[in-house]
Design a protein around this motif. Structure first.
Motif, PDB file in Angstrom:
ATOM      1  N   GLY A   1      56.447 -10.761  73.121  1.00 54.85           N
ATOM      2  CA  GLY A   1      55.839 -12.063  73.358  1.00 54.85           C
ATOM      3  C   GLY A   1      54.361 -12.112  73.033  1.00 54.85           C
ATOM      4  O   GLY A   1      53.614 -12.909  73.604  1.00 54.85           O
ATOM      5  N   TYR A   2      53.944 -11.324  72.078  1.00 53.30           N
ATOM      6  CA  TYR A   2      52.519 -11.176  71.754  1.00 53.30           C
ATOM      7  C   TYR A   2      51.815 -12.507  71.501  1.00 53.30           C
ATOM      8  O   TYR A   2      50.689 -12.738  71.952  1.00 53.30           O
ATOM      9  CB  TYR A   2      52.362 -10.285  70.518  1.00 53.30           C
ATOM     10  N   ALA A   3      52.436 -13.423  70.740  1.00 53.04           N
ATOM     11  CA  ALA A   3      51.782 -14.676  70.339  1.00 53.04           C
ATOM     12  C   ALA A   3      51.956 -15.797  71.354  1.00 53.04           C
ATOM     13  O   ALA A   3      51.400 -16.888  71.179  1.00 53.04           O
ATOM     14  CB  ALA A   3      52.308 -15.122  68.979  1.00 53.04           C
ATOM     15  N   ASN A   4      52.708 -15.548  72.422  1.00 56.83           N
ATOM     16  CA  ASN A   4      52.975 -16.608  73.385  1.00 56.83           C
ATOM     17  C   ASN A   4      51.691 -17.120  74.015  1.00 56.83           C
ATOM     18  O   ASN A   4      50.855 -16.349  74.472  1.00 56.83           O
ATOM     19  CB  ASN A   4      53.914 -16.091  74.481  1.00 56.83           C
ATOM     20  N   THR A   5      51.566 -18.457  74.056  1.00 60.36           N
ATOM     21  CA  THR A   5      50.391 -19.061  74.686  1.00 60.36           C
ATOM     22  C   THR A   5      50.791 -19.915  75.887  1.00 60.36           C
ATOM     23  O   THR A   5      50.365 -19.673  77.009  1.00 60.36           O
ATOM     24  CB  THR A   5      49.607 -19.929  73.673  1.00 60.36           C
ATOM     25  N   THR A   6      51.632 -20.919  75.636  1.00 56.73           N
ATOM     26  CA  THR A   6      52.008 -21.829  76.713  1.00 56.73           C
ATOM     27  C   THR A   6      53.500 -21.822  77.032  1.00 56.73           C
ATOM     28  O   THR A   6      53.950 -22.529  77.941  1.00 56.73           O
ATOM     29  CB  THR A   6      51.592 -23.275  76.360  1.00 56.73           C
ATOM     30  N   GLY A   7      54.265 -21.046  76.287  1.00 54.60           N
ATOM     31  CA  GLY A   7      55.699 -20.949  76.554  1.00 54.60           C
ATOM     32  C   GLY A   7      55.951 -20.348  77.927  1.00 54.60           C
ATOM     33  O   GLY A   7      55.250 -19.424  78.343  1.00 54.60           O
ATOM     34  N   SER A   8      56.956 -20.866  78.611  1.00 51.91           N
ATOM     35  CA  SER A   8      57.234 -20.415  79.971  1.00 51.91           C
ATOM     36  C   SER A   8      58.682 -19.963  80.146  1.00 51.91           C
ATOM     37  O   SER A   8      59.556 -20.335  79.367  1.00 51.91           O
ATOM     38  CB  SER A   8      56.939 -21.549  80.961  1.00 51.91           C
ATOM     39  N   TYR A   9      58.882 -19.165  81.166  1.00 52.42           N
ATOM     40  CA  TYR A   9      60.208 -18.686  81.557  1.00 52.42           C
ATOM     41  C   TYR A   9      60.928 -17.967  80.424  1.00 52.42           C
ATOM     42  O   TYR A   9      62.129 -18.142  80.206  1.00 52.42           O
ATOM     43  CB  TYR A   9      61.052 -19.848  82.101  1.00 52.42           C
ATOM     44  N   ASN A  10      60.180 -17.144  79.728  1.00 46.88           N
ATOM     45  CA  ASN A  10      60.741 -16.303  78.672  1.00 46.88           C
ATOM     46  C   ASN A  10      60.848 -14.870  79.173  1.00 46.88           C
ATOM     47  O   ASN A  10      59.991 -14.389  79.920  1.00 46.88           O
ATOM     48  CB  ASN A  10      59.841 -16.333  77.432  1.00 46.88           C
TER      49      ASN A  10
END
Length: 204
Positions: free
Chosen positions: A31-40
């Protein structure tokens, strides 16, 4: 590290996260690039690597869901859904198997609502939708066709663009490429068929 609703274990896991909540990452660069994604949830090296704002994804295995940018995918296995970008509602269970096969839904990019259970199932699918493949190599060659159901080892193996087919059994409708509306039930039923609207029940 564990910060608020983020639980990240591994070098640069969820490294770019800003406001995303309820994420869990185990493995380097998960999930390196995740910024605002949730519940991953990502487990395995590079799982969900390029996910940025998408939510509700689960990826377990090396590079599972690697290119994903959309929500609601489940990828379990080495390279499962590795090329998926915006195809949502996909389920892939099965990594790369010995030989030249790829993982379940390996090539999928924008196809949605597909289910692949076993290595190499729907491996070549790119934009096809609402396909179900159960068994190693089931619907292996499918690229853009939709609404196919294949149950059994290499069932509908050669189908590329033929849609609305149902094949149940070892290599059922194996040779079909572009034919549609087939029903093949039994080992190698309609094994050599390449024409539309055929029904066969029984082995060979």
């Amino acid at each position: 590290q564990s910060t608020g609703d983020i639980h990240a274990f591994g070098t640069q896991a969820f490294y770019s996260n800003t406001t995303g909540a309820g994420n869990t990452g185990v493995g380097n660069s998960v999930g390196y690039a995740n910024t605002t994604g949730s519940y991953n949830t990502g487990v395995g090296y590079l799982a969900l690597r390029f996910n940025t704002t998408a939510s509700n994804n689960t990826a377990v295995g090396y590079q599972a869901g690697y290119s994903n940018t959309t929500g609601y995918i489940t990828a379990v296995g080495f390279n499962a859904l590795v090329n998926n970008t915006t195809g949502s509602g996909n389920f892939a269970f099965g990594g790369t198997v010995p030989g030249s096969y790829n993982a379940a839904l390996y090539a999928n990019t924008t196809g949605y609502n597909n289910a692949a259970f076993a290595g190499a199932a729907l491996a070549a699918n790119t934009t096809g939708n609402s396909n179900s493949a159960f068994g190693v190599g089931a619907l292996y060659s499918n690229t853009t066709a939709s609404i196919n159901t294949a149950v059994g080892y290499q069932s509908l193996y050669s189908t590329t663009t033929g849609g609305g087919n149902t094949a149940i059994g070892y290599q059922a409708a194996y040779s079909n490429q572009t034919a549609s509306r087939l029903v093949a039930i039994g080992d190698c039923a309609l094994c050599s068929n390449i024409a539309d609207y055929n029904v066969a029940v029984g082995a060979f």
